[in-house]
Design a protein around this motif. Structure first.
Motif, PDB file in Angstrom:
ATOM      1  N   GLY A 266       0.796  -1.223   0.000  1.00 15.76           N
ATOM      2  CA  GLY A 266       0.000   0.000   0.000  1.00 15.76           C
ATOM      3  C   GLY A 266       0.821   1.261   0.000  1.00 15.76           C
ATOM      4  N   ASN A 267       2.149   1.152   0.119  1.00 18.87           N
ATOM      5  CA  ASN A 267       2.993   2.345   0.115  1.00 18.87           C
ATOM      6  C   ASN A 267       4.321   2.023  -0.551  1.00 18.87           C
ATOM      7  N   SER A 268       4.278   1.832  -1.873  1.00 21.11           N
ATOM      8  CA  SER A 268       5.472   1.431  -2.617  1.00 21.11           C
ATOM      9  C   SER A 268       6.518   2.533  -2.710  1.00 21.11           C
ATOM     10  N   SER A 269       6.142   3.764  -2.400  1.00 26.17           N
ATOM     11  CA  SER A 269       7.090   4.881  -2.504  1.00 26.17           C
ATOM     12  C   SER A 269       8.000   4.988  -1.279  1.00 26.17           C
ATOM     13  N   CYS A 270       7.622   4.316  -0.198  1.00 29.83           N
ATOM     14  CA  CYS A 270       8.419   4.371   1.038  1.00 29.83           C
ATOM     15  C   CYS A 270       9.357   3.173   1.080  1.00 29.83           C
ATOM     16  N   LYS A 271      10.643   3.402   0.830  1.00 31.72           N
ATOM     17  CA  LYS A 271      11.628   2.324   0.780  1.00 31.72           C
ATOM     18  C   LYS A 271      12.216   2.074   2.167  1.00 31.72           C
ATOM     19  N   LEU A 272      12.280   0.789   2.520  1.00 32.63           N
ATOM     20  CA  LEU A 272      12.852   0.377   3.800  1.00 32.63           C
ATOM     21  C   LEU A 272      14.148  -0.377   3.552  1.00 32.63           C
ATOM     22  N   PRO A 273      15.170  -0.158   4.378  1.00 30.21           N
ATOM     23  CA  PRO A 273      16.447  -0.848   4.167  1.00 30.21           C
ATOM     24  C   PRO A 273      16.321  -2.337   4.471  1.00 30.21           C
ATOM     25  N   LEU A 274      17.247  -3.121   3.935  1.00 26.17           N
ATOM     26  CA  LEU A 274      17.232  -4.575   4.139  1.00 26.17           C
ATOM     27  C   LEU A 274      17.371  -4.938   5.611  1.00 26.17           C
ATOM     28  N   ARG A 275      18.008  -4.076   6.396  1.00 28.42           N
ATOM     29  CA  ARG A 275      18.191  -4.373   7.819  1.00 28.42           C
ATOM     30  C   ARG A 275      16.867  -4.341   8.590  1.00 28.42           C
ATOM     31  N   ALA A 276      15.782  -3.945   7.921  1.00 31.55           N
ATOM     32  CA  ALA A 276      14.471  -3.901   8.589  1.00 31.55           C
ATOM     33  C   ALA A 276      14.015  -5.276   9.053  1.00 31.55           C
ATOM     34  N   VAL A 277      14.582  -6.344   8.476  1.00 32.03           N
ATOM     35  CA  VAL A 277      14.176  -7.699   8.869  1.00 32.03           C
ATOM     36  C   VAL A 277      15.272  -8.423   9.660  1.00 32.03           C
ATOM     37  N   HIS A 278      16.318  -7.720  10.024  1.00 37.62           N
ATOM     38  CA  HIS A 278      17.388  -8.340  10.804  1.00 37.62           C
ATOM     39  C   HIS A 278      16.836  -8.847  12.135  1.00 37.62           C
ATOM     40  N   ASN A 279      17.191 -10.091  12.464  1.00 33.46           N
ATOM     41  CA  ASN A 279      16.786 -10.719  13.731  1.00 33.46           C
ATOM     42  C   ASN A 279      15.269 -10.782  13.908  1.00 33.46           C
ATOM     43  N   ARG A 280      14.545 -10.835  12.802  1.00 30.22           N
ATOM     44  CA  ARG A 280      13.095 -10.983  12.861  1.00 30.22           C
ATOM     45  C   ARG A 280      12.688 -12.352  12.326  1.00 30.22           C
TER      46      ARG A 280
END
Length: 402
Positions: A266-280
């Motif tokens: 729903g928000n393809s314009s907001c980019k999140l870094p790959l580290r967003a899933v670290h240790n998840r």
């Protein structure tokens, strides 16, 4: 139907010598029927190819160069990422590409390409009759005469100059999944190979995953082995040997899908870094041609735990699928005492993004990846682009590389 697809897919990727060990009694009972169907398919391929060869079926020729990006096996070979790669290169060099795609499975490939190529001169035509689709775009935008040497000279220019050289006129057409689309003449044939399962069980559809016999590689101008970073050196050498046995002079390049960033549904314009899933804790959900590479890519990012649910290619998620995903998420949350994240591919997002909102309150992230050429034996991204330019020049202007 989904269960049957899974059963047949497993048969297609199991070597005959291992069938008794790895296939169920039901799958073994299907083999005679699938073998008969493959024989009919082989006959149909032979007749179709020769009807085009003899001129009974008409092959349309466009007034611009046509680059076909295709494969020999179903799904997961990296055709659309290569179309994206070539289109961006052309657009940045000041040549406007026209991508011709059939729009299969809800048009997920076309939607992904539109997002990746937004703001460039690339145009995307969707339709089963790609010759007719191309004619409409060529009439609307016009085209550049490929016999003028300056057309391909742009491909050697500084990419930063592309916007200054850019023309809205179409310079090159690119066929997405074009190898078997014989009704349109192509000047350059790029064949993608999935390095992790290059030929399946070496059988034609539906008994195997081959859309054509391996000898069809003789029509290729260049072969690109995708997911090469996930393949052992021994298997890479075996793939090279197989290709060279069919066409010794065929150039071979190697690529990987490099994770770039995430974005929220729903928000393809907001980019999140790959580290967003670290240790998840991650649940990979996909309905693509080859999910193993996607899952292994997520595992390499550094997550605490990665689970996965795989559906058949182009599967449209239904309410019961959402419930299955939700149950798996609840189980993961109970096991790890941590709220898991759902990660999907861009193709799955573009197919039907709205239904994924029903997974609330669980977070759903979309992984965006880019195709990268892996340097090997002097074959680099630069040499790949030079080769494509050279082949186009030879076809249309007889110029040699400078």
């Amino acid at each position: 139907m989904e269960k049957l697809r899974r059963l047949v897919n497993q048969i297609a990727h199991t070597p005959p010598s291992q069938r008794q060990s790895y296939l169920s009694p039901l799958q073994l009972s299907l083999i005679p029927l699938l073998s008969f169907a493959s024989s009919l398919y082989k006959l149909a391929l032979y007749l179709r190819y020769h009807l085009y060869h003899w001129g009974v079926f008409r092959q349309h020729r466009l007034p611009v160069p046509v680059i076909s990006v295709g494969n020999l096996t179903w799904g997961g070979n990296g055709k659309t990422p290569m179309v994206d790669f070539v289109s961006l290169w052309l657009a940045n060099s000041g040549i406007s590409p026209l991508i011709l795609t059939r729009g299969y499975g809800g048009g997920d490939e076309a939607k992904m390409l539109q997002r990746h190529l937004f703001g460039t001169s690339a145009k995307i035509g969707v339709g089963a009759n790609r010759a007719a689709t191309a004619a409409c775009f060529l009439e609307r935008y016009g085209y550049i005469d490929p016999h003028h040497g300056t057309c391909f000279e742009r491909l050697g220019s500084d990419p930063k100059m592309g916007t200054h050289l850019n023309s809205d006129k179409i310079g090159v057409a690119i066929l997405d999944d074009g190898m078997q689309h014989l009704s349109l003449w192509r000047d350059l044939e790029i064949v993608m190979v999935n390095g992790m399962v290059p030929w399946g069980n070496h059988q034609l559809l539906p008994l195997g995953s081959l859309r054509e016999p391996l000898t069809a590689l003789s029509r290729a101008d260049v072969v690109v082995v995708n997911h090469a970073d996930l393949v052992s050196e021994q298997n890479i050498k075996a793939i090279e040997l197989m290709i060279q046995n069919i066409k010794e002079s065929l150039p071979i390049f190697f690529t990987r899908m490099a994770p770039s960033y995430f974005f929220s549904v729903g928000n393809s314009s907001c980019k999140l870094p790959l580290r967003a899933v670290h240790n998840r804790v991650i649940l990979c959900v996909s309905a693509i041609g080859f999910a193993n590479a996607f899952v292994q890519g997520i595992e390499k990012i550094g997550s605490l735990h990665v689970d996965h649910l795989d559906f058949s290619d182009h599967h449209l998620f239904q309410t019961e699928d959402i419930e299955m995903i939700r149950l798996r998420l609840q189980k993961l949350q109970a096991n790890f005492d941590s709220k898991p994240i759902v990660v999907i591919t861009e193709k799955d997002y573009d197919r039907e993004p709205e239904i994924l909102n029903h997974l609330d309150p669980f977070e759903v992230l979309v992984l965006s990846s880019q195709l990268q050429i892996i340097p090997r034996k002097g074959c680099t991204e630069d040499s790949y682009k030079k080769l494509l330019r050279h082949l186009l020049e030879v076809k249309f202007s007889g110029l040699q590389m400078t």
